[in-house]
Scaffold this motif. Structure first.
Motif, PDB file in Angstrom:
ATOM      1  N   MET A 264       0.662  -1.112  -0.044  1.00 19.27           N
ATOM      2  CA  MET A 264      -0.070  -0.154  -0.181  1.00 19.27           C
ATOM      3  C   MET A 264       1.024   1.224   0.043  1.00 19.27           C
ATOM      4  N   ILE A 265       2.116   1.283   0.522  1.00 23.05           N
ATOM      5  CA  ILE A 265       2.825   2.391   0.421  1.00 23.05           C
ATOM      6  C   ILE A 265       4.128   2.156  -0.388  1.00 23.05           C
ATOM      7  N   SER A 266       3.858   1.453  -1.516  1.00 21.10           N
ATOM      8  CA  SER A 266       4.874   1.281  -2.668  1.00 21.10           C
ATOM      9  C   SER A 266       4.736   2.561  -3.478  1.00 21.10           C
ATOM     10  N   PRO A 267       5.953   2.922  -4.122  1.00 22.11           N
ATOM     11  CA  PRO A 267       5.700   4.001  -5.186  1.00 22.11           C
ATOM     12  C   PRO A 267       4.529   4.040  -5.992  1.00 22.11           C
ATOM     13  N   GLN A 268       4.299   2.576  -6.476  1.00 21.62           N
ATOM     14  CA  GLN A 268       3.064   2.673  -7.651  1.00 21.62           C
ATOM     15  C   GLN A 268       1.809   2.907  -6.951  1.00 21.62           C
ATOM     16  N   SER A 269       1.549   2.391  -5.661  1.00 17.49           N
ATOM     17  CA  SER A 269       0.497   2.703  -4.882  1.00 17.49           C
ATOM     18  C   SER A 269       0.137   4.225  -4.509  1.00 17.49           C
ATOM     19  N   ILE A 270       1.301   4.844  -4.067  1.00 14.85           N
ATOM     20  CA  ILE A 270       1.281   6.183  -3.654  1.00 14.85           C
ATOM     21  C   ILE A 270       1.021   7.046  -4.788  1.00 14.85           C
TER      22      ILE A 270
END
Length: 283
Positions: A264-270
């Protein structure tokens, strides 16, 4: 509460040009450094603070916390630092519950609450008080060769400390024990540099276990009615009954993220969350 009252609980993640602040609450790992990527999308007018638990504050044994007292203490720390104008609070996992409670205790003066795959309050299950027999059983399931000689003392802190020292002397057993851990614990501790330290691994195991139990002890009977709430949930591994946040938040928007819990806090999700909502809040 005793464990809460320890050092290095608040760090400044970003300096802003106004007195408006944003506060990030730790997740089940107790840290906030993972939020630095989110900070990149926050306007320079906001200062950003992270409330952490920190491995230096951990006991060996698991501990059940009171969300109300954690929120109260974190707000006290902010007050002592002169941080009064809180614009938004974000919480991931258990941090969502703490963030929600902080908004309650601030009388809903916070404009925005952001929940990242957080389990809502008013859930229940069979309680675990982490007594000696249950803890000894938990260890034995993952390490059949371990024997606690002072079992009669019924001291779980000494039990886990003894187990940590046992593992430190037996690298192969330590390796196998980590493989035997429940998936939700392995998924959290794998992100931290404690793979070769039995002491740190044991402390993280029980931090996660204590927070997991804490999730199901928190209940509320009043709603947030003034704070705008955004609940991001993981489509691949959503938090238990995440949609029940609408029973305690009257102004809430749910947004699904193509992610599992940990990412959830990966660059893609962010990037996705920024596009969908976060940039409009603090960009």
């Amino acid at each position: 509460m005793d464990t809460i009252l320890k050092k290095n609980r608040m760090i400044k993640l970003k300096s802003g040009k106004t007195d408006k602040s944003i506060v990030f609450i730790h997740d089940g790992c107790g840290e906030v450094i993972q939020y630095l990527e989110i900070c990149k999308g926050i306007s320079e007018k906001y200062s950003v603070y992270g409330m952490r638990y920190g491995i230096e504050n951990l006991n060996y044994s698991a501990e059940v916390h009171e969300i109300e007292k954690m929120a109260e203490y974190y707000l006290k720390l902010l007050e002592l630092e002169g941080i009064k104008n809180i614009y938004a609070i974000l919480g991931f996992c258990i941090g969502g519950k703490i963030a929600f409670e902080m908004c309650k205790q601030l009388n809903q003066e916070v404009e925005h609450l952001i929940l990242l795959n957080a389990i809502p309050p008013n859930q229940s299950r069979k309680e675990n008080d982490f007594d000696f027999d249950m803890e000894y059983s938990f260890i034995k399931k993952r390490c059949l060769f371990f024997y606690y000689r002072n079992k009669k003392e019924k001291n779980t802190e000494d039990l886990w400390k003894n187990f940590s020292e046992y593992l430190a002397k037996r690298k192969a057993v330590f390796f196998v024990m980590k493989l035997m851990l429940p998936a939700y614990i392995k998924n959290i501790i794998i992100h931290f540099q404690c793979k070769d330290s039995s002491e740190e691994v044991i402390k993280y195991i029980n931090l996660v276990r204590g927070f997991e139990e804490t999730h199901y002890r928190y209940s509320v009977d009043e709603m947030l009615t003034l704070t705008d709430v955004t609940c991001f949930y993981a489509k691949k591994e959503s938090a238990y009954n995440y949609n029940k946040w609408d029973s305690v938040c009257s102004k809430i928007k749910f947004i699904g993220v193509d992610s599992d819990h940990i990412n959830m806090i990966s660059p893609q999700s962010i990037n996705f969350m920024n596009e969908q909502r976060l940039s409009a809040i603090w960009g």
